[in-house]
Write an enzyme that holds these catalytic residues in place. Structure first.
Site, mmCIF file in Angstrom:
data_model
loop_
_atom_site.group_PDB
_atom_site.id
_atom_site.type_symbol
_atom_site.label_atom_id
_atom_site.label_comp_id
_atom_site.label_asym_id
_atom_site.label_seq_id
_atom_site.Cartn_x
_atom_site.Cartn_y
_atom_site.Cartn_z
ATOM 1 N N GLN A 108 0.850 -1.201 0.000
ATOM 2 C CA GLN A 108 0.000 0.000 0.000
ATOM 3 C C GLN A 108 0.878 1.241 0.000
ATOM 4 O O GLN A 108 0.371 2.353 -0.058
ATOM 5 C CB GLN A 108 -0.875 0.011 1.260
ATOM 6 C CG GLN A 108 -1.808 -1.166 1.380
ATOM 7 C CD GLN A 108 -2.354 -1.278 2.804
ATOM 8 O OE1 GLN A 108 -3.345 -0.652 3.149
ATOM 9 N NE2 GLN A 108 -1.706 -2.071 3.631
ATOM 10 N N HIS A 126 -1.471 1.670 -4.150
ATOM 11 C CA HIS A 126 -1.799 3.084 -3.915
ATOM 12 C C HIS A 126 -0.911 4.048 -4.693
ATOM 13 O O HIS A 126 -0.831 5.221 -4.361
ATOM 14 C CB HIS A 126 -1.755 3.397 -2.406
ATOM 15 C CG HIS A 126 -2.863 2.730 -1.639
ATOM 16 N ND1 HIS A 126 -2.854 2.566 -0.264
ATOM 17 C CD2 HIS A 126 -4.039 2.189 -2.060
ATOM 18 C CE1 HIS A 126 -3.965 1.956 0.119
ATOM 19 N NE2 HIS A 126 -4.695 1.710 -0.946
ATOM 20 N N CYS A 134 -0.593 14.304 -15.159
ATOM 21 C CA CYS A 134 -1.258 15.559 -15.515
ATOM 22 C C CYS A 134 -2.766 15.378 -15.421
ATOM 23 O O CYS A 134 -3.322 14.423 -15.976
ATOM 24 C CB CYS A 134 -0.863 15.978 -16.930
ATOM 25 S SG CYS A 134 -1.721 17.487 -17.451
ATOM 26 N N CYS A 157 1.762 20.502 -21.295
ATOM 27 C CA CYS A 157 0.503 20.880 -21.959
ATOM 28 C C CYS A 157 -0.158 22.069 -21.267
ATOM 29 O O CYS A 157 -1.172 22.582 -21.732
ATOM 30 C CB CYS A 157 -0.464 19.694 -21.995
ATOM 31 S SG CYS A 157 -1.379 19.438 -20.455
ATOM 32 N N THR A 195 0.564 -2.891 8.682
ATOM 33 C CA THR A 195 -0.637 -2.197 8.196
ATOM 34 C C THR A 195 -1.707 -2.204 9.279
ATOM 35 O O THR A 195 -1.884 -3.200 9.981
ATOM 36 C CB THR A 195 -1.188 -2.821 6.897
ATOM 37 O OG1 THR A 195 -2.399 -2.122 6.534
ATOM 38 C CG2 THR A 195 -1.466 -4.308 7.016
ATOM 39 N N ASN A 220 3.288 -6.894 13.435
ATOM 40 C CA ASN A 220 2.888 -5.544 13.841
ATOM 41 C C ASN A 220 3.088 -5.421 15.352
ATOM 42 O O ASN A 220 2.725 -6.341 16.080
ATOM 43 C CB ASN A 220 1.392 -5.330 13.492
ATOM 44 C CG ASN A 220 0.996 -3.868 13.463
ATOM 45 O OD1 ASN A 220 1.314 -3.118 14.380
ATOM 46 N ND2 ASN A 220 0.300 -3.458 12.405
HETATM 47 P P1 OAD Z 1 -1.274 3.034 8.928
HETATM 48 O O1 OAD Z 1 -0.536 4.275 9.310
HETATM 49 O O2 OAD Z 1 -2.755 3.083 8.967
HETATM 50 O O3 OAD Z 1 -0.813 1.854 9.871
HETATM 51 C C1 OAD Z 1 0.533 1.606 10.139
HETATM 52 C C2 OAD Z 1 0.649 0.328 10.944
HETATM 53 O O4 OAD Z 1 2.014 0.036 11.114
HETATM 54 C C3 OAD Z 1 0.010 0.388 12.339
HETATM 55 O O5 OAD Z 1 -0.822 -0.751 12.537
HETATM 56 C C4 OAD Z 1 1.221 0.346 13.282
HETATM 57 O O6 OAD Z 1 0.945 -0.362 14.471
HETATM 58 C C5 OAD Z 1 2.219 -0.432 12.430
HETATM 59 N N1 OAD Z 1 3.646 -0.195 12.752
HETATM 60 C C6 OAD Z 1 4.229 0.909 13.285
HETATM 61 N N2 OAD Z 1 5.563 0.720 13.398
HETATM 62 C C7 OAD Z 1 5.820 -0.513 12.911
HETATM 63 C C8 OAD Z 1 7.013 -1.288 12.749
HETATM 64 N N3 OAD Z 1 8.195 -0.816 13.097
HETATM 65 N N4 OAD Z 1 6.889 -2.526 12.201
HETATM 66 C C9 OAD Z 1 5.678 -3.016 11.840
HETATM 67 N N5 OAD Z 1 4.537 -2.328 11.973
HETATM 68 C C10 OAD Z 1 4.597 -1.104 12.502
HETATM 69 O O7 OAD Z 1 -0.701 2.590 7.502
HETATM 70 P P2 OAD Z 1 -1.403 1.691 6.368
HETATM 71 O O8 OAD Z 1 -2.080 0.526 6.965
HETATM 72 O O9 OAD Z 1 -0.366 1.462 5.344
HETATM 73 O O10 OAD Z 1 -3.381 5.406 1.703
HETATM 74 O O11 OAD Z 1 -2.471 2.698 5.815
HETATM 75 C C11 OAD Z 1 -3.208 2.344 4.701
HETATM 76 C C12 OAD Z 1 -3.401 3.520 3.798
HETATM 77 O O12 OAD Z 1 -3.942 4.616 4.522
HETATM 78 C C13 OAD Z 1 -2.128 4.081 3.211
HETATM 79 O O13 OAD Z 1 -1.689 3.361 2.065
HETATM 80 C C14 OAD Z 1 -2.538 5.469 2.846
HETATM 81 C C15 OAD Z 1 -3.309 5.838 4.097
HETATM 82 O O14 OAD Z 1 -4.281 6.789 3.927
HETATM 83 C C16 OAD Z 1 -3.183 6.214 0.687
HETATM 84 O O15 OAD Z 1 -2.302 7.049 0.655
HETATM 85 C C17 OAD Z 1 -4.150 5.989 -0.406
#
Ligand code: OAD
Length: 246
Positions: A108, A126, A134, A157, A195, A220
């Protein structure tokens, strides 16, 4: 003293064995880059704690104030530019190198650190913060300038360039989503790393894999809604746990 709890030790060994055969999907989120000092979106120091996604990460926000949106992404690109892949990224590269035909990396993340670590054929749900598109002519290309010399950047453009990433309310790239679904459906082991499993449709891949018979592994330090689908939960930082799965 290791931050990895004792109960995690036996699970690490079980996961390590499970990765020796069958199809593997590694599904990563912002947490895998936390140890590279790229902030996550949610949590105590999360980006969305200080900035509102509605104000910054939507096409509507960009249309009404492209400069404001770009100021934020320009700042974020600067942070990411200074970052290097950490042992978590490198462990996934090594896992793929050992068994390329049975490994798929779905991310992601838009930071490009998996590619910098040497991962190949990354499924990017993502988009990519280093690509610009553009809004007028649709032309897309790589741009690594940081800071940008003009905000918002302008296409040849005359149209406005935006980051080629997926904003809230937008569709995921169909080809990437199809690859992610296919891999999740045929996974024997599905490893969800760093995640929060809150953002759909991406987060739904954990369920797809589970329902298709995969064993789910969560890496996690904190609980997530996907934990209830897990065969093994490895509570700890990805940079410490993933190298031990090799
Ligand atoms: P989040 O910021 O929602 O979650 C990050 C996760 O990483 C949390 O569950 C933390 O507990 C965990 N974490 C923190 N430090 C860590 C470590 N050292 N090792 C392992 N895990 C750790 O991020 P995403 O789940 O990626 O979308 O968020 C999903 C989407 O929401 C992103 O792709 C982005 C955002 O809005 C877009 O930009 C479209």
């Amino acid at each position: 003293m290791s931050r990895i709890g004792e109960e995690v030790e036996s699970a690490i060994e079980a996961v390590r064995l499970s990765l020796r055969t069958g199809q593997i999907v590694a599904f990563t989120g912002a947490g895998i880059s936390a140890e590279s000092h790229v902030p996550t979106f949610r949590g105590a120091d999360g980006l969305w704690r200080n900035y509102s996604p509605e104000k910054l990460a939507t096409a509507e926000a960009f249309e009404s104030d492209p400069r404001l949106v770009w100021e934020w992404y320009d700042w974020l690109r600067g942070l990411i530019h200074a970052a290097q892949p950490n042992p978590g990224h490198l462990a996934l590269t090594e896992l793929q190198r050992r068994s390329p035909e049975r490994f798929t990396l779905v991310t992601q993340n838009m930071d490009g650190l998996h590619e910098m670590a040497g991962s190949q054929d990354v499924v990017k749900l993502h988009g990519d913060i280093w690509r610009l598109r553009c809004v007028s002519c649709g032309r897309e290309g790589r741009n690594e300038q940081t800071p940008m010399d003009h905000l918002p950047p302008i296409c040849r453009c005359g149209g406005t360039l935006r980051p080629a990433i997926v904003w809230f309310g937008e569709m995921l790239p169909v080809d990437q989503w199809d690859r992610a679904m296919d891999a999740s459906r045929s996974a024997d082991v599905f490893v969800a790393i760093g995640t929060s499993a809150l953002v759909y449709p991406a987060a739904g891949l954990v369920q797809v894999a589970r329902q298709s018979g995969a064993r789910v592994v969560i890496v996690n330090p904190d609980p997530t809604p996907a934990d209830e689908l897990a065969t093994w939960i490895l509570r700890g930082p990805a940079g410490e746990i993933l190298p031990r799965l090799l």
